[in-house]
Design an enzyme around this catalytic site. Structure first.
Site, PDB file in Angstrom:
ATOM      1  N   SER A   1     -20.054  41.021  -2.806  1.00  0.00           N
ATOM      2  CA  SER A   1     -20.335  40.279  -2.606  1.00  0.00           C
ATOM      3  C   SER A   1     -21.416  39.273  -2.369  1.00  0.00           C
ATOM      4  O   SER A   1     -21.226  38.399  -1.918  1.00  0.00           O
ATOM      5  CB  SER A   1     -19.211  40.341  -0.977  1.00  0.00           C
TER       6      SER A   1
ATOM      7  N   LYS B   1      -8.465  37.144   2.258  1.00  0.00           N
ATOM      8  CA  LYS B   1     -10.023  36.092   1.024  1.00  0.00           C
ATOM      9  C   LYS B   1      -8.773  35.355   0.081  1.00  0.00           C
ATOM     10  O   LYS B   1      -8.144  34.526   0.643  1.00  0.00           O
ATOM     11  CB  LYS B   1     -10.348  37.072   0.906  1.00  0.00           C
TER      12      LYS B   1
ATOM     13  N   HIS C   1     -12.717  41.413  -3.574  1.00  0.00           N
ATOM     14  CA  HIS C   1     -12.989  40.115  -3.323  1.00  0.00           C
ATOM     15  C   HIS C   1     -12.814  39.450  -5.075  1.00  0.00           C
ATOM     16  O   HIS C   1     -12.879  38.603  -5.814  1.00  0.00           O
ATOM     17  CB  HIS C   1     -14.773  39.788  -3.228  1.00  0.00           C
TER      18      HIS C   1
HETATM   19  C1  LIG Z   1     -13.991  41.661   3.661  1.00  0.00           C
HETATM   20  C2  LIG Z   1     -13.413  42.885   2.812  1.00  0.00           C
HETATM   21  C3  LIG Z   1     -13.247  44.004   3.237  1.00  0.00           C
HETATM   22  C4  LIG Z   1     -12.357  43.737   4.364  1.00  0.00           C
HETATM   23  O1  LIG Z   1     -11.660  43.268   4.245  1.00  0.00           O
HETATM   24  P1  LIG Z   1     -10.223  42.494   6.014  1.00  0.00           P
HETATM   25  O2  LIG Z   1      -9.368  42.305   5.706  1.00  0.00           O
HETATM   26  O3  LIG Z   1     -11.125  41.294   6.318  1.00  0.00           O
HETATM   27  O4  LIG Z   1     -10.360  44.196   7.195  1.00  0.00           O
HETATM   28  C5  LIG Z   1     -13.329  45.575   2.708  1.00  0.00           C
HETATM   29  N1  LIG Z   1     -13.802  45.623   1.543  1.00  0.00           N
HETATM   30  C6  LIG Z   1     -14.367  44.708   1.250  1.00  0.00           C
HETATM   31  C7  LIG Z   1     -14.281  44.987  -0.168  1.00  0.00           C
HETATM   32  C8  LIG Z   1     -14.008  43.129   1.741  1.00  0.00           C
HETATM   33  O5  LIG Z   1     -15.147  42.423   1.210  1.00  0.00           O
END
Ligand SMILES: *Cc1c(COP(=O)(O)O)cnc(C)c1O
Length: 395
Positions: free
Chosen positions: A183, A242, A211
């Site tokens: 990210s 996301k 992502h």
């Molecule tokens: C955002 C993210 C998470 C967490 O996801 P949530 O559903 O908000 O808990 C886990 N792993 C990665 C790689 C992320 O970018």
């Protein structure tokens, strides 16, 4: 009793503030979208949400959630295995498995829980977990909860991964663990080569597609589409927070027996509440949309290409990216903060990141593109970047 720890906490908080790492939260008073309104009434263009497909406020999802709210009520008041499973939960699990071409899916309250509850039920002292050094915090925590031997390889460094795999040959089972998209840079893990190494060294492969799913690959089916390796990744975790609507919810999808074991033993699944039906129903609608058309992905890819090209043409440096994340390099920490502040004054909402979130001397502004951005939005952002860039002598 509280006085002593209070003193200690105040001191710690002060030191966080003094080191410039104190996280402040901007208040938003509108729905999440390409254009949002901040508490002071300022209307800004949002370039820092994970709203990749622009679904956070999509009418079809709001409608699906409304209908489920009316039909199924508000909450489940139960974990899944007692009385927290509706037909909707099973339907969404099947849809996610269909989307990724996997055997089965298990839903969690968040991907943080999916990762937190993944390793301990499957691996023990005699096994090895081989993890990319830049993996998400939830993977790091999940691995910590498990007794397996831990190996760490440098970010996307395949020769380092190979040497760790060789070292781990005496262990019973091995699993390679990676984010699909990292990210901070927006780079994609070389999952095709990871799968080759996994075959050579008899290891499983797990990819966190938080992502990358919905974003990467021509029709947004994630890294397995990008590398044409559908069906080869043993375990995929992901989020509904996301690209897929942005509300809440996580999942693990993969080999049938693995998912079955997680239903029996994964602690965040067994000891935490079931997702509310309205969230699940909107999730179902999302995956139906994904099957009907990939126009949102096409728009997102077009937006990302356009923004990247123009920002490079303006003279900025960016990190190599294959996702909807564009890291615009400021190098200097203070400049990254000043830059973001000045952009906000011009109505462009972005975040600046600096050490220790990214390596020293690699401070940057992270821009996240969305299918909800129009060409006008992109041009407004680019114009603001150029103006502030000249003012701060970043270009
Ligand atoms: C955002 C993210 C998470 C967490 O996801 P949530 O559903 O908000 O808990 C886990 N792993 C990665 C790689 C992320 O970018």
């Amino acid at each position: 009793m509280y006085e002593r720890i209070k003193e200690h906490l105040l001191q710690e908080l002060r030191s966080i503030e003094e080191s410039g790492l104190f996280k402040k939260e901007n208040l938003i008073t509108s729905p999440q979208d390409a254009e949002i309104i901040l508490s002071g009434g300022q209307k800004v263009l949002n370039f820092c949400a994970n709203n990749y497909l622009g679904l956070s406020s999509h009418p079809a999802l709001i409608d699906a959630a409304h209908q489920a709210l009316d039909k199924y009520g508000y909450g489940m008041s139960s974990v899944r295995f007692i009385c927290g499973t509706t037909n909707l939960h099973k339907e969404l699990e099947e849809q996610i498995a269909g989307f990724f071409g996997t055997g089965d899916t298990i839903l969690y309250a968040a991907c943080f829980d999916a990762n937190g509850g993944l390793f301990e039920p499957l691996f023990g002292e005699e096994d090895a977990i081989i993890s990319d050094s830049l993996n998400h915090a939830s993977i790091i925590d999940g691995v910590r909860l498990c007794k397996a031997h831990r190996y760490r390889y440098a970010n996307t460094d395949m020769s380092d991964l190979e040497s760790k795999l060789a070292e781990a040959q005496n262990q019973r089972f091995r699993i390679i663990v990676t984010d699909g998209v990292f990210s901070m840079d927006g780079n994609v893990a070389p999952v095709d080569r990871i799968c080759d190494l996994a075959k050579k060294y008899d290891a499983l492969v797990m990819v966190d597609e938080s992502h990358s799913a919905g974003v990467v690959g021509r029709t947004g089916h994630g890294v397995s589409e990008l590398f044409n390796i559908r069906g080869q990744i043993d375990i995929i975790t992901g989020t509904l927070g996301k690209a897929f609507g942005g509300a809440i919810g996580g999942f693990t999808t993969g080999r049938k027996e693995i998912i079955e074991m997680l239903r029996q033993r994964s602690r965040p699944y067994l000891f935490s509440n079931s997702l509310p039906p309205m969230v699940v129903a909107a999730g179902i609608r999302i995956f139906e949309m994904m099957n009907e058309t990939s126009e949102l992905q096409e728009k997102l890819h077009k937006n990302t290409e356009y923004f990247k090209k123009q920002i490079l043409a303006a003279g900025f440096d960016i990190k190599h990216t294959e996702s909807a994340i564009v890291a615009i390099m400021m190098y200097d920490a203070k400049r990254s903060q000043d830059f973001a502040e000045k952009l906000l004054e011009k109505g462009i909402y972005v975040k600046g990141f600096y050490y220790p979130v990214v390596p020293k001397g690699e401070a940057r502004i992270r821009v996240q593109l969305s299918a909800a951005h129009t060409k006008t939005h992109l041009n407004q952002a680019l114009q603001a970047f150029i103006e502030v860039g000249k003012e701060l002598q970043a270009i």
